[in-house]
Write a protein that holds these residues in place. Sequence first.
Motif, PDB file in Angstrom:
ATOM      1  N   GLY A 122      37.403  35.064  47.060  1.00  0.00           N
ATOM      2  CA  GLY A 122      36.971  35.875  48.184  1.00  0.00           C
ATOM      3  C   GLY A 122      35.842  35.183  48.897  1.00  0.00           C
ATOM      4  O   GLY A 122      34.957  34.637  48.262  1.00  0.00           O
ATOM      5  N   GLU A 123      35.864  35.220  50.193  1.00  0.00           N
ATOM      6  CA  GLU A 123      34.751  34.647  50.944  1.00  0.00           C
ATOM      7  C   GLU A 123      33.507  35.458  50.621  1.00  0.00           C
ATOM      8  O   GLU A 123      33.442  36.639  50.875  1.00  0.00           O
ATOM      9  CB  GLU A 123      35.049  34.697  52.440  1.00  0.00           C
ATOM     10  N   GLY A 124      32.533  34.805  50.050  1.00  0.00           N
ATOM     11  CA  GLY A 124      31.320  35.503  49.666  1.00  0.00           C
ATOM     12  C   GLY A 124      31.458  36.247  48.361  1.00  0.00           C
ATOM     13  O   GLY A 124      30.557  36.939  47.937  1.00  0.00           O
ATOM     14  N   GLY A 125      32.624  36.126  47.644  1.00  0.00           N
ATOM     15  CA  GLY A 125      32.831  36.847  46.405  1.00  0.00           C
ATOM     16  C   GLY A 125      32.976  35.905  45.233  1.00  0.00           C
ATOM     17  O   GLY A 125      33.016  34.694  45.376  1.00  0.00           O
ATOM     18  N   GLU A 126      33.046  36.460  44.014  1.00  0.00           N
ATOM     19  CA  GLU A 126      33.221  35.633  42.844  1.00  0.00           C
ATOM     20  C   GLU A 126      34.117  36.329  41.854  1.00  0.00           C
ATOM     21  O   GLU A 126      34.279  37.550  41.885  1.00  0.00           O
ATOM     22  CB  GLU A 126      31.867  35.308  42.206  1.00  0.00           C
ATOM     23  N   ARG A 127      34.699  35.538  40.947  1.00  0.00           N
ATOM     24  CA  ARG A 127      35.628  36.037  39.957  1.00  0.00           C
ATOM     25  C   ARG A 127      34.898  36.875  38.918  1.00  0.00           C
ATOM     26  O   ARG A 127      33.828  36.513  38.449  1.00  0.00           O
ATOM     27  CB  ARG A 127      36.323  34.847  39.283  1.00  0.00           C
ATOM     28  N   SER A 128      35.480  38.022  38.553  1.00  0.00           N
ATOM     29  CA  SER A 128      34.927  38.837  37.492  1.00  0.00           C
ATOM     30  C   SER A 128      35.042  38.108  36.162  1.00  0.00           C
ATOM     31  O   SER A 128      36.020  37.420  35.904  1.00  0.00           O
ATOM     32  CB  SER A 128      35.688  40.171  37.422  1.00  0.00           C
ATOM     33  N   LYS A 129      34.031  38.248  35.320  1.00  0.00           N
ATOM     34  CA  LYS A 129      34.087  37.647  33.993  1.00  0.00           C
ATOM     35  C   LYS A 129      35.173  38.303  33.153  1.00  0.00           C
ATOM     36  O   LYS A 129      35.753  37.672  32.271  1.00  0.00           O
ATOM     37  CB  LYS A 129      32.719  37.782  33.310  1.00  0.00           C
ATOM     38  N   ASP A 130      35.428  39.553  33.362  1.00  0.00           N
ATOM     39  CA  ASP A 130      36.462  40.268  32.632  1.00  0.00           C
ATOM     40  C   ASP A 130      37.701  40.293  33.505  1.00  0.00           C
ATOM     41  O   ASP A 130      37.772  41.027  34.479  1.00  0.00           O
ATOM     42  CB  ASP A 130      35.989  41.691  32.320  1.00  0.00           C
ATOM     43  N   ASP A 131      38.716  39.504  33.150  1.00  0.00           N
ATOM     44  CA  ASP A 131      39.860  39.397  34.047  1.00  0.00           C
ATOM     45  C   ASP A 131      40.812  40.577  33.957  1.00  0.00           C
ATOM     46  O   ASP A 131      41.859  40.566  34.590  1.00  0.00           O
ATOM     47  CB  ASP A 131      40.608  38.067  33.829  1.00  0.00           C
ATOM     48  N   THR A 132      40.456  41.615  33.191  1.00  0.00           N
ATOM     49  CA  THR A 132      41.245  42.844  33.238  1.00  0.00           C
ATOM     50  C   THR A 132      40.803  43.739  34.388  1.00  0.00           C
ATOM     51  O   THR A 132      41.473  44.717  34.700  1.00  0.00           O
ATOM     52  CB  THR A 132      41.162  43.627  31.912  1.00  0.00           C
ATOM     53  N   VAL A 133      39.684  43.422  34.984  1.00  0.00           N
ATOM     54  CA  VAL A 133      39.246  44.061  36.230  1.00  0.00           C
ATOM     55  C   VAL A 133      38.811  42.939  37.165  1.00  0.00           C
ATOM     56  O   VAL A 133      37.765  42.322  36.971  1.00  0.00           O
ATOM     57  CB  VAL A 133      38.085  45.050  36.027  1.00  0.00           C
ATOM     58  N   LEU A 134      39.629  42.655  38.162  1.00  0.00           N
ATOM     59  CA  LEU A 134      39.305  41.610  39.123  1.00  0.00           C
ATOM     60  C   LEU A 134      38.401  42.177  40.212  1.00  0.00           C
ATOM     61  O   LEU A 134      38.523  43.344  40.585  1.00  0.00           O
ATOM     62  CB  LEU A 134      40.582  41.048  39.744  1.00  0.00           C
ATOM     63  N   HIS A 135      37.514  41.336  40.716  1.00  0.00           N
ATOM     64  CA  HIS A 135      36.596  41.812  41.756  1.00  0.00           C
ATOM     65  C   HIS A 135      36.278  40.704  42.736  1.00  0.00           C
ATOM     66  O   HIS A 135      36.032  39.560  42.343  1.00  0.00           O
ATOM     67  CB  HIS A 135      35.290  42.320  41.143  1.00  0.00           C
ATOM     68  N   SER A 136      36.307  41.025  44.005  1.00  0.00           N
ATOM     69  CA  SER A 136      35.849  40.115  45.040  1.00  0.00           C
ATOM     70  C   SER A 136      35.334  40.929  46.214  1.00  0.00           C
ATOM     71  O   SER A 136      35.737  42.080  46.410  1.00  0.00           O
ATOM     72  CB  SER A 136      36.968  39.175  45.499  1.00  0.00           C
ATOM     73  N   THR A 137      34.423  40.332  46.970  1.00  0.00           N
ATOM     74  CA  THR A 137      33.929  40.955  48.200  1.00  0.00           C
ATOM     75  C   THR A 137      34.216  40.010  49.348  1.00  0.00           C
ATOM     76  O   THR A 137      33.838  38.839  49.305  1.00  0.00           O
ATOM     77  CB  THR A 137      32.423  41.232  48.118  1.00  0.00           C
ATOM     78  N   THR A 138      34.897  40.490  50.351  1.00  0.00           N
ATOM     79  CA  THR A 138      35.290  39.654  51.472  1.00  0.00           C
ATOM     80  C   THR A 138      34.137  39.484  52.445  1.00  0.00           C
ATOM     81  O   THR A 138      33.127  40.195  52.393  1.00  0.00           O
ATOM     82  CB  THR A 138      36.488  40.261  52.224  1.00  0.00           C
ATOM     83  N   ALA A 139      34.313  38.545  53.366  1.00  0.00           N
ATOM     84  CA  ALA A 139      33.278  38.285  54.364  1.00  0.00           C
ATOM     85  C   ALA A 139      33.034  39.494  55.250  1.00  0.00           C
ATOM     86  O   ALA A 139      31.936  39.664  55.798  1.00  0.00           O
ATOM     87  CB  ALA A 139      33.666  37.079  55.216  1.00  0.00           C
ATOM     88  N   SER A 140      34.015  40.354  55.387  1.00  0.00           N
ATOM     89  CA  SER A 140      33.863  41.550  56.220  1.00  0.00           C
ATOM     90  C   SER A 140      33.190  42.702  55.484  1.00  0.00           C
ATOM     91  O   SER A 140      32.991  43.774  56.056  1.00  0.00           O
ATOM     92  CB  SER A 140      35.228  42.003  56.745  1.00  0.00           C
ATOM     93  N   GLY A 141      32.853  42.507  54.200  1.00  0.00           N
ATOM     94  CA  GLY A 141      32.126  43.536  53.469  1.00  0.00           C
ATOM     95  C   GLY A 141      32.989  44.494  52.696  1.00  0.00           C
ATOM     96  O   GLY A 141      32.528  45.583  52.338  1.00  0.00           O
TER      97      GLY A 141
END
Length: 300
Positions: A30-49
């Motif tokens: 994700g632009e401005g985001g990072e991979r979750s350490k726990d890959d059973t819950v993925l997380h990213s935050t896009t440039a648009s917020g």
Amino acid sequence: MSPEPVSGVGPEPVRGDAAGARSAEGEERGEGGERSKDDTVLHSTTASGVSWITLNRPEAMNALTPEQRERIIALLADASADPAVRAVVLTGTGRGFCAGADLRGAPDRVRERLPGDVARTIRLGAQRLVAAVLDCEKPVIAAVNGTAAGIGAHLAFACDLVLAADTARFIEVFVRRGLVPDGGGAYLLPRLVGPQRAKELMFFGDALSAADAERLGLVNRTVEAGELEAVATAWAERLAAGPTRALALTKQLVNDALTGDRATAFAAEAAAQEINMTTRDATEGVASFTERRTPDFQGR
């Protein structure tokens, strides 16, 4: 406590756009985001917020573990506190949005169950999860990609807006196992569909198609499975471009509207107006109106 996962048919794993690609294999960017350490819950935050929270246990229909639950609660709290996050999307990979609580991985009981144990488990578990969605200070969209059963259905119903793939199903599965609904189901459903419809869903435990859920008012819009993420992205980005604090205060007013009397609701509305008029976005909104231009909201 939601029973074991139920089988169902749903779309292929959700895949992201260039700003935030996600996959069942856990490749998340994700632009401005990072991979979750726990890959059973993925997380990213896009440039648009837009904060994307993706349940990623497709082999278990995304049946929810305690660790996943705590991760989602933490991410929603982070979204509330982070001014760079202006909307949240909650979705899943594979054929299930969330097939309930994963009881198969529960630890063996080491002592006799005492009065209060079950109530404490529900209060600190399923109820905290649903409350985290309801109390999140950013609008939360559920992009229901597949089966939503038990606490999974209530997780979706707690969201501010619900989009569903046409292959999704919603199941109040508790009665099938002789259980009482948890995760705030008896609070949420009557407010969404009325007491009679809520009892019908909870008494029989029948699977509800996405189209029928939309007809009852549980879903805002049903879309083809392949279009779900595109529509969720469009809705989330539109919310992210809006006046974030005004949306948060509006959410609070609406969520509280059915639990208080008129005098309380009117007082809360006046207080919300007082708070909101101190924000930069309110000033910008008024200025853009008088200057006859499109407002540029910054979420502050």
